[in-house]
Design a protein around this motif. Sequence first.
Motif, PDB file in Angstrom:
ATOM      1  N   GLY A  61      23.675  25.317  36.318  1.00 55.73           N
ATOM      2  CA  GLY A  61      24.804  24.535  36.785  1.00 55.73           C
ATOM      3  C   GLY A  61      26.058  25.376  36.964  1.00 55.73           C
ATOM      4  N   GLY A  84      24.800  25.604  40.757  1.00 54.23           N
ATOM      5  CA  GLY A  84      24.815  24.233  41.245  1.00 54.23           C
ATOM      6  C   GLY A  84      26.194  23.632  41.398  1.00 54.23           C
ATOM      7  N   ASN A  85      27.050  23.806  40.395  1.00 55.48           N
ATOM      8  CA  ASN A  85      28.395  23.230  40.456  1.00 55.48           C
ATOM      9  C   ASN A  85      29.214  23.830  41.594  1.00 55.48           C
ATOM     10  OD1 ASN A  85      27.694  21.779  38.186  1.00 55.48           O
ATOM     11  ND2 ASN A  85      28.738  23.150  36.761  1.00 55.48           N
ATOM     12  N   ASP A  88      28.231  22.214  44.826  1.00 53.71           N
ATOM     13  CA  ASP A  88      28.813  20.868  44.942  1.00 53.71           C
ATOM     14  C   ASP A  88      30.272  20.940  45.377  1.00 53.71           C
ATOM     15  OD1 ASP A  88      26.373  19.966  44.051  1.00 53.71           O
ATOM     16  OD2 ASP A  88      27.048  19.554  42.010  1.00 53.71           O
ATOM     17  N   PRO A 105      32.197  14.076  43.380  1.00 58.67           N
ATOM     18  CA  PRO A 105      31.164  15.057  43.001  1.00 58.67           C
ATOM     19  C   PRO A 105      29.747  14.519  43.109  1.00 58.67           C
ATOM     20  CG  PRO A 105      32.391  14.286  41.079  1.00 58.67           C
ATOM     21  CD  PRO A 105      33.129  13.806  42.267  1.00 58.67           C
ATOM     22  N   LEU A 106      29.543  13.227  42.851  1.00 60.53           N
ATOM     23  CA  LEU A 106      28.194  12.664  42.950  1.00 60.53           C
ATOM     24  C   LEU A 106      27.710  12.651  44.395  1.00 60.53           C
ATOM     25  CD1 LEU A 106      28.354   9.677  40.414  1.00 60.53           C
ATOM     26  CD2 LEU A 106      27.396  11.969  40.076  1.00 60.53           C
ATOM     27  N   GLU A 109      26.833  16.222  45.361  1.00 61.35           N
ATOM     28  CA  GLU A 109      25.540  16.608  44.793  1.00 61.35           C
ATOM     29  C   GLU A 109      24.390  15.979  45.578  1.00 61.35           C
ATOM     30  OE1 GLU A 109      23.339  16.854  40.434  1.00 61.35           O
ATOM     31  OE2 GLU A 109      24.899  15.357  40.763  1.00 61.35           O
ATOM     32  N   LYS A 112      23.853  17.900  48.676  1.00 60.68           N
ATOM     33  CA  LYS A 112      23.164  19.160  48.362  1.00 60.68           C
ATOM     34  C   LYS A 112      21.657  18.936  48.250  1.00 60.68           C
ATOM     35  CE  LYS A 112      23.232  20.516  44.150  1.00 60.68           C
ATOM     36  NZ  LYS A 112      23.696  20.989  42.836  1.00 60.68           N
ATOM     37  N   LYS A 113      21.267  17.870  47.565  1.00 56.21           N
ATOM     38  CA  LYS A 113      19.849  17.625  47.316  1.00 56.21           C
ATOM     39  C   LYS A 113      19.119  17.092  48.535  1.00 56.21           C
ATOM     40  CE  LYS A 113      20.328  16.686  42.348  1.00 56.21           C
ATOM     41  NZ  LYS A 113      20.169  15.660  41.272  1.00 56.21           N
ATOM     42  N   GLY A 190      19.202  24.740  40.498  1.00 56.43           N
ATOM     43  CA  GLY A 190      19.653  25.306  41.763  1.00 56.43           C
ATOM     44  C   GLY A 190      18.529  25.919  42.582  1.00 56.43           C
TER      45      GLY A 190
END
Length: 234
Positions: A61, A84-85, A88, A105-106, A109, A112-113, A190
Amino acid sequence: PRVSVCVPAAITGIEADAVVEAVMAAGARQVFLVDEPVAAALGAGLDIRKPMGCMVIDIGGGSTDIAVISMGGRVRAASLPVAGNAFDQCIAQYVQEKFNIAIGPLTAEALKKQVACCTKSEFEGVMEIRGHSWETNLPARRLVYTRDLYLPVQELAARIAATARNVLESTPPELAADIVDRGIVLAGGGALLRGMDALIEQRTGVNTLTVQNAMHVVAVGTGKYAEIMSRMES
C-alpha cells in the motif's frame, strides 16, 4: 508472545530498532524482523534457503520493496514510496485535472482495480464516476475509460520497473542467471494492477509472474518466519 514483524527491505538500523522497541513495549517477549520480500517469498512457497537466486517485488500500500534473495537472506534490495496508495492519489489528481471532477479515495481505488492498465493493450474498461464538479460546484458524473488513465498509471509503474531493473543490474552474475531461469515473482495488492507484470517483464527482459493470493502472501510468510525462528531456537 513471540512476534514476527515484516519491514521494508531497505530499512535502516535505527528504524529497525524503533520497530523492535515498539513491539516490545506492546508486550512481546521476543521480536523477529523479516524483510517484506523475504516474507512474500516464504508465503508464496519458494525455498529461499538454497544457494540460488530469486527476485521478489512486493507492491504494497505504502511502498514497493524489491529484493534478490539467496540462502535465506537478501543479496540486493531497494524500496521506493510508489505503491497502491500512490496510484490511488495519482488517479484522483489526474481525474480532477482532466475532467474537473473531484473524486474520493474509494472511487480512485475502484478505477485502479476495474479500469486502469499499465500497458497499452486490447483491454478497454469503462466505469462511471460520481464526484464534485469544480465548474458548477454541483454533483457530477462521467464515464472514465482505460485510455483516460494510461498516462498517470504507466508513469508510476515505470518507476517500479526501473528500480527493479537497477536491482537486477547490480545482482551478481550467478544469481542473475538463476533469476532468468526462475523468473521474477510479483506479490502484494499492487501486483494485481492490470499490466504490471507485463510492463516489468518488458523493461527487465525476465519472465514475471504474479503469485496466487498476492494480497496475503506477505502475512502468511511472516507467520512462517516466526515458526522457522522458533524451531531454530528450540
